[in-house]
Design an enzyme around this catalytic site. Sequence first.
Site, PDB file in Angstrom:
ATOM      1  N   GLN B 203       1.962  -1.831  -8.899  1.00  0.00           N
ATOM      2  CA  GLN B 203       0.516  -2.060  -8.953  1.00  0.00           C
ATOM      3  C   GLN B 203      -0.277  -0.848  -8.481  1.00  0.00           C
ATOM      4  OE1 GLN B 203       2.732  -4.133  -7.447  1.00  0.00           O
ATOM      5  NE2 GLN B 203       2.180  -6.274  -7.753  1.00  0.00           N
ATOM      6  N   ASP B 244      -2.443 -10.753   1.723  1.00  0.00           N
ATOM      7  CA  ASP B 244      -2.387 -12.066   1.074  1.00  0.00           C
ATOM      8  C   ASP B 244      -2.675 -13.182   2.060  1.00  0.00           C
ATOM      9  OD1 ASP B 244      -0.454 -10.190  -0.522  1.00  0.00           O
ATOM     10  OD2 ASP B 244      -1.173 -11.742  -1.878  1.00  0.00           O
TER      11      ASP B 244
END
Lengths: 365, 365
Positions: B203, B244
């Site tokens: 990513q 997260d």
Amino acid sequence: MKVNGRQTRTIWLGSDGWSVEIIDQALLPHRVVIEKLTSMAAAGHAIKSMQVRGAPLIGATAGYGMCLAMREDPSDAGLARAIAFLNEQRPTAVNLRWALEVMRATLAPLPPSQRVAAAYAQAARICDDDVETCRMLGVHGREVIRAIAARKKPGEVVNILTHCNAGFLACVDWGTATSPIYHAYDAGIKIHVWVDETRPRNQGASLTAFELGGHGVPHTIIVDNAGGHYMQAGKVDVCIVGTDRVTANGDVANKIGTYLKALAAHDNGVPFYVALPHSTIDWTLDDGFKIPIEERSADEVLKMPGRLPDGSVVTVDIAAPGSPAANPAFDVTPARLVTGFITERGVAPATADGLRGLYPEAVRG
Amino acid sequence: MKVNGRQTRTIWLGSDGWSVEIIDQALLPHRVVIEKLTSMAAAGHAIKSMQVRGAPLIGATAGYGMCLAMREDPSDAGLARAIAFLNEQRPTAVNLRWALEVMRATLAPLPPSQRVAAAYAQAARICDDDVETCRMLGVHGREVIRAIAARKKPGEVVNILTHCNAGFLACVDWGTATSPIYHAYDAGIKIHVWVDETRPRNQGASLTAFELGGHGVPHTIIVDNAGGHYMQAGKVDVCIVGTDRVTANGDVANKIGTYLKALAAHDNGVPFYVALPHSTIDWTLDDGFKIPIEERSADEVLKMPGRLPDGSVVTVDIAAPGSPAANPAFDVTPARLVTGFITERGVAPATADGLRGLYPEAVRG
């Protein structure tokens, strides 16, 4: 070690008794191809094109390259030409120059008629000496693993993490970091190896996984990011890595990312060992941060080779178009993060005194 | 932020005033394609196929998916069906459920004839609220970067390292970890970003590099192994990452490998910040190591997508054939390694008291 079920070295004489055979490592892990070298030019190409790689194997290939050269022209001029030709194939490979100097010292005093036989004998000695060094390193390292196994419950697996490829593929047999692993496995100690894929060149996922799999050693490939998590989770009992250079004070230059694993090992009380033959110690430096770090091509970061479903091997661009990349090849792990060195003479603490204790005869810088 | 020179969000209304447009992120960074969504089914497909990804953007897409659904069937049955359909596209996405609950609370009390207009207004509010949260987070984070710049010599670049993509592509605009970076850049502070490629899904190399490049922010892609070396070399002034989940005591779950960078930052005295909106704090847990770590497909480690020279996108096998892989998606960075949290309400130490000071109204577990 075993490849496709057959015991093999990385370089050996063909059944004709004079040609030289290698595993073409430029094609690994996608295809296993044995290449037969029948000329000095072919041996030089194998070194230059990285069909052979790893310092000890480059030296061994240079030795056999000199054998093939002496078959072609054993005169003094032929000897000088062969050394000059092979030497320029990898300009910065210290082991290449060392092996050629050994061959020159053996061959130059002899009459040309005796040079071919002497070259084959000397090249075989270079190989056998490397095998013996790696074997003894593994014998000592096996005892490190055996001691860890003894502290676990009976039948529990010893989990070993390694980074990059310091394996038999870089040497003639056994490898450095992998030699304790192979010796422990062959001795029946239950082990499992976490193989860091080792970006950017993926030597772990491609070479270490290939050779462990070939020999039957249980292993699992993980991305370089994952090792710290497994250490936190208690799933790593010991780290064993190789090294490109160790300074006299015990600092370790090795493949980029080694430092991060050493930090995680230290933070989680996991022992962190570095496996090395004596030839890797640089007695002239007493600070690893004085080692210049090679900057390699950005393409190694931005591109990736791999197999398509039809088996063909291609290279793909994996990053955002136009973004630049930087690619330092090595990092330095300070001695304070290293539990010990595993060498062919035994295991020592990662300190100046530890190294001097193993090699009292060494000339210091 | 800017993409191909145009200021853009990740989701917006088409010029017809009702269709919904997104950047098809499944094709990034290899191709930039704008996708027009004109039905609930298309919105669901965009979520499921990861044409949109990142918690805030998934929520925003669910909001607009409800708008398209109300155009198709604004009855009570249609409302229930749409919520059920969209909810099942990503079963574990907390933000998806949250956004659908917000839409239900708005729409259910209204007569069907008013639901289309109310849905568009509510979906726009979800987007605007996310943009404002990310913007304020960036305003506070910019001051962290400005303070570092003030301690350097005039004109010296502030080097920022980030991991994974906590960028505007995961949100509606600005991003979380990238918002301080964009705000600093837009304020004229000289910065350069080290972009961890972030294996296994890359990513960083694909998304973070793409969006920084699009906005004009100087950056360099590095393998995940390299950040520790650059910190040792004094070439990283601050790390900023997303998360997260943050537990009430300040532990940080984030993309695998974050812990290794936090260790290196700590070892080298480099400040390590985590950027997060309030919605990421899990007040019910006071120990990050209680967070279950998702194990993802081994194929993410063993295979790699990329562009061939002809521009086509293929996936190649990159590892030794037959070797298994493991793929933990996240790791936990203990609060002791985190310098501070950058939130939409300001910057706080990574402690229980630090978080409570920012969010005194939060209900604790």
